[in-house]
Design a protein around this motif. Structure first.
Motif, PDB file in Angstrom:
ATOM      1  N   PHE A  19       0.987  -1.299  -0.200  1.00 24.58           N
ATOM      2  CA  PHE A  19      -0.252  -0.224   0.135  1.00 24.58           C
ATOM      3  C   PHE A  19       1.065   0.909  -0.110  1.00 24.58           C
ATOM      4  O   PHE A  19       0.597   2.024   1.049  1.00 24.58           O
ATOM      5  N   GLN A  20       1.715   1.203  -0.923  1.00 24.85           N
ATOM      6  CA  GLN A  20       2.686   2.467  -1.087  1.00 24.85           C
ATOM      7  C   GLN A  20       2.473   3.348  -2.754  1.00 24.85           C
ATOM      8  O   GLN A  20       2.943   2.734  -3.052  1.00 24.85           O
ATOM      9  N   PRO A  21       1.797   3.927  -1.576  1.00 22.70           N
ATOM     10  CA  PRO A  21       1.490   4.808  -3.179  1.00 22.70           C
ATOM     11  C   PRO A  21       2.674   5.497  -3.865  1.00 22.70           C
ATOM     12  O   PRO A  21       2.576   4.838  -5.204  1.00 22.70           O
ATOM     13  N   ARG A  22       4.016   5.571  -3.366  1.00 17.27           N
ATOM     14  CA  ARG A  22       5.357   6.279  -4.577  1.00 17.27           C
ATOM     15  C   ARG A  22       5.331   4.821  -5.455  1.00 17.27           C
ATOM     16  O   ARG A  22       5.725   5.118  -6.545  1.00 17.27           O
ATOM     17  N   ALA A  23       5.637   3.683  -4.624  1.00 17.54           N
ATOM     18  CA  ALA A  23       5.683   2.067  -5.400  1.00 17.54           C
ATOM     19  C   ALA A  23       4.751   1.833  -6.707  1.00 17.54           C
ATOM     20  O   ALA A  23       5.181   1.817  -7.658  1.00 17.54           O
ATOM     21  N   LEU A  24       3.483   2.622  -5.978  1.00 21.20           N
ATOM     22  CA  LEU A  24       2.382   2.407  -7.449  1.00 21.20           C
ATOM     23  C   LEU A  24       2.997   3.324  -8.788  1.00 21.20           C
ATOM     24  O   LEU A  24       2.456   3.065  -9.505  1.00 21.20           O
ATOM     25  N   ILE A  25       2.808   4.443  -7.654  1.00 20.42           N
ATOM     26  CA  ILE A  25       2.668   5.228  -9.117  1.00 20.42           C
ATOM     27  C   ILE A  25       4.715   4.618 -10.049  1.00 20.42           C
ATOM     28  O   ILE A  25       4.173   5.532 -11.607  1.00 20.42           O
ATOM     29  N   ASP A  26       5.309   4.245  -9.479  1.00 23.78           N
ATOM     30  CA  ASP A  26       6.400   4.533 -10.151  1.00 23.78           C
ATOM     31  C   ASP A  26       6.323   2.350 -11.380  1.00 23.78           C
ATOM     32  O   ASP A  26       6.388   3.341 -12.489  1.00 23.78           O
ATOM     33  N   LEU A  27       5.176   2.233 -10.721  1.00 24.86           N
ATOM     34  CA  LEU A  27       5.137   0.890 -11.756  1.00 24.86           C
ATOM     35  C   LEU A  27       3.587   1.534 -13.015  1.00 24.86           C
ATOM     36  O   LEU A  27       4.074   0.498 -14.251  1.00 24.86           O
ATOM     37  N   VAL A  28       3.255   2.450 -12.036  1.00 27.57           N
ATOM     38  CA  VAL A  28       2.330   2.556 -13.566  1.00 27.57           C
ATOM     39  C   VAL A  28       2.775   3.566 -14.897  1.00 27.57           C
ATOM     40  O   VAL A  28       2.982   3.184 -15.903  1.00 27.57           O
ATOM     41  N   PHE A  29       4.009   4.425 -14.438  1.00 23.52           N
ATOM     42  CA  PHE A  29       4.872   5.495 -15.096  1.00 23.52           C
ATOM     43  C   PHE A  29       5.555   3.817 -15.904  1.00 23.52           C
ATOM     44  O   PHE A  29       5.692   4.295 -16.945  1.00 23.52           O
ATOM     45  N   LEU A  30       6.186   3.124 -15.048  1.00 23.54           N
ATOM     46  CA  LEU A  30       7.251   1.965 -15.807  1.00 23.54           C
ATOM     47  C   LEU A  30       6.091   1.253 -16.889  1.00 23.54           C
ATOM     48  O   LEU A  30       6.547   1.317 -18.092  1.00 23.54           O
ATOM     49  N   TYR A  31       4.865   1.265 -16.539  1.00 24.16           N
ATOM     50  CA  TYR A  31       3.984   0.488 -17.707  1.00 24.16           C
ATOM     51  C   TYR A  31       3.438   1.445 -18.728  1.00 24.16           C
ATOM     52  O   TYR A  31       3.748   1.177 -20.163  1.00 24.16           O
ATOM     53  N   ALA A  32       3.514   2.356 -18.207  1.00 25.49           N
ATOM     54  CA  ALA A  32       3.062   3.840 -19.857  1.00 25.49           C
ATOM     55  C   ALA A  32       4.295   3.682 -19.636  1.00 25.49           C
ATOM     56  O   ALA A  32       3.979   4.544 -21.649  1.00 25.49           O
ATOM     57  N   SER A  33       5.372   3.695 -20.544  1.00 23.83           N
ATOM     58  CA  SER A  33       6.415   4.059 -20.515  1.00 23.83           C
ATOM     59  C   SER A  33       7.210   3.232 -21.125  1.00 23.83           C
ATOM     60  O   SER A  33       7.947   2.592 -21.660  1.00 23.83           O
ATOM     61  N   GLY A  34       7.109   1.144 -21.298  1.00 33.55           N
ATOM     62  CA  GLY A  34       7.256   0.420 -21.777  1.00 33.55           C
ATOM     63  C   GLY A  34       6.526  -0.563 -22.910  1.00 33.55           C
ATOM     64  O   GLY A  34       5.634   0.537 -23.217  1.00 33.55           O
ATOM     65  N   ASP A  35       7.085  -1.128 -22.950  1.00 33.40           N
ATOM     66  CA  ASP A  35       6.656  -1.947 -24.299  1.00 33.40           C
ATOM     67  C   ASP A  35       5.732  -3.037 -23.633  1.00 33.40           C
ATOM     68  O   ASP A  35       5.713  -4.542 -24.306  1.00 33.40           O
ATOM     69  N   LYS A  36       5.800  -3.694 -22.096  1.00 35.15           N
ATOM     70  CA  LYS A  36       5.074  -4.739 -22.240  1.00 35.15           C
ATOM     71  C   LYS A  36       3.576  -4.193 -22.597  1.00 35.15           C
ATOM     72  O   LYS A  36       2.863  -3.573 -22.104  1.00 35.15           O
ATOM     73  N   ALA A  37       3.597  -5.890 -23.217  1.00 35.30           N
ATOM     74  CA  ALA A  37       1.887  -5.827 -23.631  1.00 35.30           C
ATOM     75  C   ALA A  37       0.790  -6.043 -22.311  1.00 35.30           C
ATOM     76  O   ALA A  37      -0.785  -5.425 -22.846  1.00 35.30           O
ATOM     77  N   SER A  38       0.596  -6.308 -21.259  1.00 41.38           N
ATOM     78  CA  SER A  38       0.018  -5.634 -19.943  1.00 41.38           C
ATOM     79  C   SER A  38       0.676  -5.278 -18.869  1.00 41.38           C
ATOM     80  O   SER A  38       2.219  -5.616 -18.456  1.00 41.38           O
ATOM     81  N   PHE A  39       0.000  -4.733 -17.768  1.00 32.81           N
ATOM     82  CA  PHE A  39       0.507  -4.238 -16.982  1.00 32.81           C
ATOM     83  C   PHE A  39       0.406  -5.468 -15.554  1.00 32.81           C
ATOM     84  O   PHE A  39       1.810  -4.909 -15.254  1.00 32.81           O
ATOM     85  N   ALA A  40      -0.179  -6.694 -15.780  1.00 31.61           N
ATOM     86  CA  ALA A  40       0.421  -7.939 -15.133  1.00 31.61           C
ATOM     87  C   ALA A  40       2.139  -8.109 -15.393  1.00 31.61           C
ATOM     88  O   ALA A  40       2.758  -8.472 -14.019  1.00 31.61           O
ATOM     89  N   GLU A  41       2.362  -8.093 -16.360  1.00 41.08           N
ATOM     90  CA  GLU A  41       3.158  -8.028 -16.929  1.00 41.08           C
ATOM     91  C   GLU A  41       4.640  -7.476 -16.018  1.00 41.08           C
ATOM     92  O   GLU A  41       6.240  -7.898 -15.918  1.00 41.08           O
ATOM     93  N   VAL A  42       4.303  -6.086 -15.862  1.00 38.75           N
ATOM     94  CA  VAL A  42       5.394  -5.274 -15.707  1.00 38.75           C
ATOM     95  C   VAL A  42       5.079  -6.026 -14.143  1.00 38.75           C
ATOM     96  O   VAL A  42       6.949  -5.413 -13.475  1.00 38.75           O
ATOM     97  N   LEU A  43       4.218  -5.696 -13.884  1.00 43.00           N
ATOM     98  CA  LEU A  43       4.404  -6.172 -11.912  1.00 43.00           C
ATOM     99  C   LEU A  43       4.933  -7.140 -11.851  1.00 43.00           C
ATOM    100  O   LEU A  43       5.727  -7.427 -10.639  1.00 43.00           O
ATOM    101  N   ASN A  44       4.759  -8.638 -12.245  1.00 42.27           N
ATOM    102  CA  ASN A  44       5.583  -9.993 -12.205  1.00 42.27           C
ATOM    103  C   ASN A  44       7.104  -9.203 -12.025  1.00 42.27           C
ATOM    104  O   ASN A  44       7.856  -9.944 -11.755  1.00 42.27           O
ATOM    105  N   ALA A  45       7.430  -8.301 -13.272  1.00 37.43           N
ATOM    106  CA  ALA A  45       8.757  -8.080 -13.706  1.00 37.43           C
ATOM    107  C   ALA A  45       9.403  -7.994 -12.427  1.00 37.43           C
ATOM    108  O   ALA A  45      10.571  -7.621 -12.356  1.00 37.43           O
ATOM    109  N   ARG A  46       8.796  -6.839 -12.029  1.00 41.89           N
ATOM    110  CA  ARG A  46       9.053  -5.574 -11.463  1.00 41.89           C
ATOM    111  C   ARG A  46       9.349  -6.675  -9.528  1.00 41.89           C
ATOM    112  O   ARG A  46      10.356  -6.222  -9.283  1.00 41.89           O
TER     113      ARG A  46
END
Length: 155
Positions: A19-46
């Protein structure tokens, strides 16, 4: 960002990051700027990246050998204060026996260090304060070197 993220996936990520907002925001930015097909992929990689890192090593370095054994056993899903657990601890620490009082003291110290928590209404049950630490410990083998330094080897 023109890339939609299902609310359920955001909630899962928020929970996984304690429940750390900063970690979630960083993950959203990573997803938005990356080439992963899904948010779940970005989460699992992180998460895999965090679990492969030495992020939790400073916490382990603060633990006594008994505290470390308790955490390793909890991470493996075992009970932590039974007679069998005390026998395992004694063998691992090359001692004749481990008293229930020693385990209670170690558990209190782990709670004070914010490593473990005792869920409200729980009778004897403990959990990792940060579940990712539990995952990290479950995936790691901790080797005590003769000098007293502990080396973490990832599986």
């Amino acid at each position: 960002f023109r890339r939609r993220i299902p609310v359920a996936e955001l909630a899962t990520a928020f929970e996984r990051f304690q429940f750390q907002p900063r970690a979630l925001i960083d993950l959203v930015f990573l997803y938005a700027s990356g080439d992963k097909a899904s948010f779940a992929e970005v989460l699992n990689a992180r998460i895999d990246g965090l679990l492969a890192s030495d992020l939790f090593q400073p916490i382990v370095n603060q633990m006594t050998p008994l505290q470390l054994q308790i955490c390793r056993r909890l991470a493996a899903g075992g009970d932590i204060s039974s007679l069998e657990a005390r026998t395992v601890y004694a063998q691992a620490l090359s001692k004749e026996s481990i008293s229930p009082g020693s385990i209670s003291d170690a558990l209190r110290a782990l709670v004070d260090m914010h490593v473990l928590t005792k869920p409200q209404g729980s009778h004897g049950g403990y959990a990792f304060d940060d579940p990712m630490l539990g995952e990290w410990m479950a995936r790691s083998t901790i080797i005590a070197v003769a000098t007293g330094v502990q080396v973490i080897v990832r599986r």
